[in-house]
Design a protein around this motif. Structure first.
Motif, PDB file in Angstrom:
ATOM      1  N   ASN A 154     -12.022   4.290  -8.832  1.00  0.00           N
ATOM      2  CA  ASN A 154     -11.203   3.420  -9.672  1.00  0.00           C
ATOM      3  C   ASN A 154     -11.459   1.949  -9.377  1.00  0.00           C
ATOM      4  OD1 ASN A 154     -10.106   5.738 -10.726  1.00  0.00           O
ATOM      5  ND2 ASN A 154      -8.181   5.604  -9.593  1.00  0.00           N
ATOM      6  N   THR A 155     -11.702   1.628  -8.110  1.00  0.00           N
ATOM      7  CA  THR A 155     -12.006   0.245  -7.736  1.00  0.00           C
ATOM      8  C   THR A 155     -13.308  -0.209  -8.376  1.00  0.00           C
ATOM      9  OG1 THR A 155     -10.845   0.499  -5.630  1.00  0.00           O
ATOM     10  CG2 THR A 155     -12.433  -1.297  -5.794  1.00  0.00           C
ATOM     11  N   ALA A 200      -5.814  -0.936  -3.814  1.00  0.00           N
ATOM     12  CA  ALA A 200      -7.025  -1.746  -3.888  1.00  0.00           C
ATOM     13  C   ALA A 200      -6.763  -2.929  -4.807  1.00  0.00           C
ATOM     14  CB  ALA A 200      -8.215  -0.934  -4.403  1.00  0.00           C
ATOM     15  N   ALA A 214     -10.259  -2.341  -0.609  1.00  0.00           N
ATOM     16  CA  ALA A 214      -9.589  -1.062  -0.836  1.00  0.00           C
ATOM     17  C   ALA A 214      -9.117  -0.452   0.470  1.00  0.00           C
ATOM     18  CB  ALA A 214     -10.524  -0.089  -1.560  1.00  0.00           C
ATOM     19  N   GLN A 223       0.823  -1.207   0.000  1.00  0.00           N
ATOM     20  CA  GLN A 223       0.000   0.000   0.000  1.00  0.00           C
ATOM     21  C   GLN A 223       0.864   1.268   0.000  1.00  0.00           C
ATOM     22  OE1 GLN A 223      -3.239  -2.548   2.612  1.00  0.00           O
ATOM     23  NE2 GLN A 223      -2.727  -0.514   3.329  1.00  0.00           N
ATOM     24  N   VAL A 247      -8.839  -6.127  -6.879  1.00  0.00           N
ATOM     25  CA  VAL A 247     -10.113  -6.628  -7.395  1.00  0.00           C
ATOM     26  C   VAL A 247      -9.887  -8.052  -7.893  1.00  0.00           C
ATOM     27  CG1 VAL A 247     -11.911  -6.290  -9.129  1.00  0.00           C
ATOM     28  CG2 VAL A 247     -10.832  -4.307  -8.068  1.00  0.00           C
ATOM     29  N   VAL A 304      -9.432   6.489  -5.307  1.00  0.00           N
ATOM     30  CA  VAL A 304      -9.209   5.039  -5.269  1.00  0.00           C
ATOM     31  C   VAL A 304     -10.514   4.259  -5.302  1.00  0.00           C
ATOM     32  CG1 VAL A 304      -9.104   4.870  -2.724  1.00  0.00           C
ATOM     33  CG2 VAL A 304      -7.883   3.215  -4.146  1.00  0.00           C
ATOM     34  N   LEU A 305     -11.578   4.805  -4.716  1.00  0.00           N
ATOM     35  CA  LEU A 305     -12.834   4.048  -4.672  1.00  0.00           C
ATOM     36  C   LEU A 305     -13.538   4.052  -6.028  1.00  0.00           C
ATOM     37  CD1 LEU A 305     -13.872   5.249  -1.146  1.00  0.00           C
ATOM     38  CD2 LEU A 305     -13.015   2.984  -1.767  1.00  0.00           C
ATOM     39  N   VAL A 330      -5.261   0.730  -8.557  1.00  0.00           N
ATOM     40  CA  VAL A 330      -5.977  -0.529  -8.338  1.00  0.00           C
ATOM     41  C   VAL A 330      -5.360  -1.602  -9.224  1.00  0.00           C
ATOM     42  CG1 VAL A 330      -8.242  -1.651  -8.395  1.00  0.00           C
ATOM     43  CG2 VAL A 330      -8.078   0.808  -7.936  1.00  0.00           C
ATOM     44  N   GLU A 351     -12.802  -0.879 -12.071  1.00  0.00           N
ATOM     45  CA  GLU A 351     -12.142  -2.157 -12.343  1.00  0.00           C
ATOM     46  C   GLU A 351     -13.090  -3.327 -12.124  1.00  0.00           C
ATOM     47  OE1 GLU A 351      -9.329  -2.909 -13.703  1.00  0.00           O
ATOM     48  OE2 GLU A 351      -8.678  -0.839 -13.914  1.00  0.00           O
ATOM     49  N   MET A 352     -13.950  -3.216 -11.129  1.00  0.00           N
ATOM     50  CA  MET A 352     -14.939  -4.271 -10.916  1.00  0.00           C
ATOM     51  C   MET A 352     -15.870  -4.380 -12.127  1.00  0.00           C
ATOM     52  SD  MET A 352     -15.909  -3.723  -6.868  1.00  0.00           S
ATOM     53  CE  MET A 352     -16.949  -5.198  -6.773  1.00  0.00           C
ATOM     54  N   ALA A 401     -13.722  -6.894  -4.101  1.00  0.00           N
ATOM     55  CA  ALA A 401     -12.580  -5.983  -4.006  1.00  0.00           C
ATOM     56  C   ALA A 401     -12.347  -5.589  -2.565  1.00  0.00           C
ATOM     57  CB  ALA A 401     -12.821  -4.735  -4.849  1.00  0.00           C
TER      58      ALA A 401
END
Length: 265
Positions: A150-151, A103, A136, A80, A105, A147-148, A86, A154-155, A134
């Protein structure tokens, strides 16, 4: 070798995770410091390799986490760096070659993804129908930088639908415990004046920042279908949780890390 009391604790069943109703039906858990084998200032279920802890104790604590959440699973955790980055993973990753992101996934059955925290917000997410999960690490910097969002993106690339995604925020430093200066607040307001709602007045020149509230708002802005925030304050509960800020204010030499994990059975 583990001390006798630690071997006895393992035989007695180890630790119990904190579950989120929003993630019912998905193997997951948030953990505090209860039930582990680490000793000294980081006594308990310390799962981070950056705390100066005995690596054997950390490995044993991680084994207990796996047994409590998804027995027999592999484990993937990031290195981290307080970023918005991510990675998608499909195999275990715990060594020096693990992704330098905040994060992970996955859509791989039998694999747990997890993060460590010590005041920052751990966030677990799942689209049960799509089979995508995922984990994070959302400190103020990573959350502010996306970051959230982006997570969630990606999901979606793995087949999730953001309207079906459920997210749970784990133990995090709460607003009454999180004092920041005016410069910190100004940096948020420069990005978005509406973030003023996450700052309460404190002592002169200072404010109290609502990190979990900000994180929940970021998840809502990403159109996540369900968000759960149980309001567990890491700073205010030393018997239950590790806290970077508390350890720093007490002048302790190090601080422990608790973990949050999720996977597909």
């Amino acid at each position: 070798m583990l001390p006798n009391r630690s071997r006895r604790a393992l035989a007695d069943g180890g630790t119990a995770p904190i579950r989120a109703a929003a993630l019912e039906g998905v193997a997951h858990g948030f953990f505090g410091r209860q039930g582990g084998v680490s000793t000294g200032e980081v006594a308990g279920l310390q799962v981070g390799f950056g705390a100066g802890d005995d690596p054997e104790f950390v490995a044993e604590n991680r084994r207990r986490v796996i047994a409590a959440v998804l027995p027999g699973a592999g484990l993937a955790m990031p290195f981290q760096v307080h970023s918005p980055d991510v990675a998608v993973v499909s195999a275990p990753a715990e060594g020096d070659d693990r992704p330098r992101v905040d994060a992970l996934v996955s859509a791989t059955p039998g694999l747990l993804v997890g993060v460590v925290t010590a005041d920052c917000a751990p966030v677990l997410l799942a689209d049960r129908q799509a089979g995508v999960v995922a984990a994070a690490h959302a400190g103020w910097r990573g959350a502010k930088e996306g970051v959230l969002a982006n997570t969630v993106a990606e999901m979606e690339r793995l087949g999730a639908d953001r309207s079906r995604i459920a997210a749970a925020i784990g133990p995090t430093i709460a607003q009454p415990s999180y004092e920041v200066d005016a410069g910190f607040r100004d940096a948020f307001l420069a990005d978005d004046p509406a973030t003023d709602c996450f700052f309460a007045s404190g002592k002169p020149g200072h404010f109290q920042f609502d990190l979990p509230g900000f994180v929940a708002a970021q998840l809502a802005a990403a159109s996540v279908g369900k968000v759960e925030n149980p309001g567990l304050d890491t700073y205010a509960d030393p018997a239950r949780f590790y806290s970077f800020r508390r350890a720093t204010q007490r002048g302790e030499a190090t601080y422990g890390r608790q973990g949050a994990f999720i996977g597909l059975g």
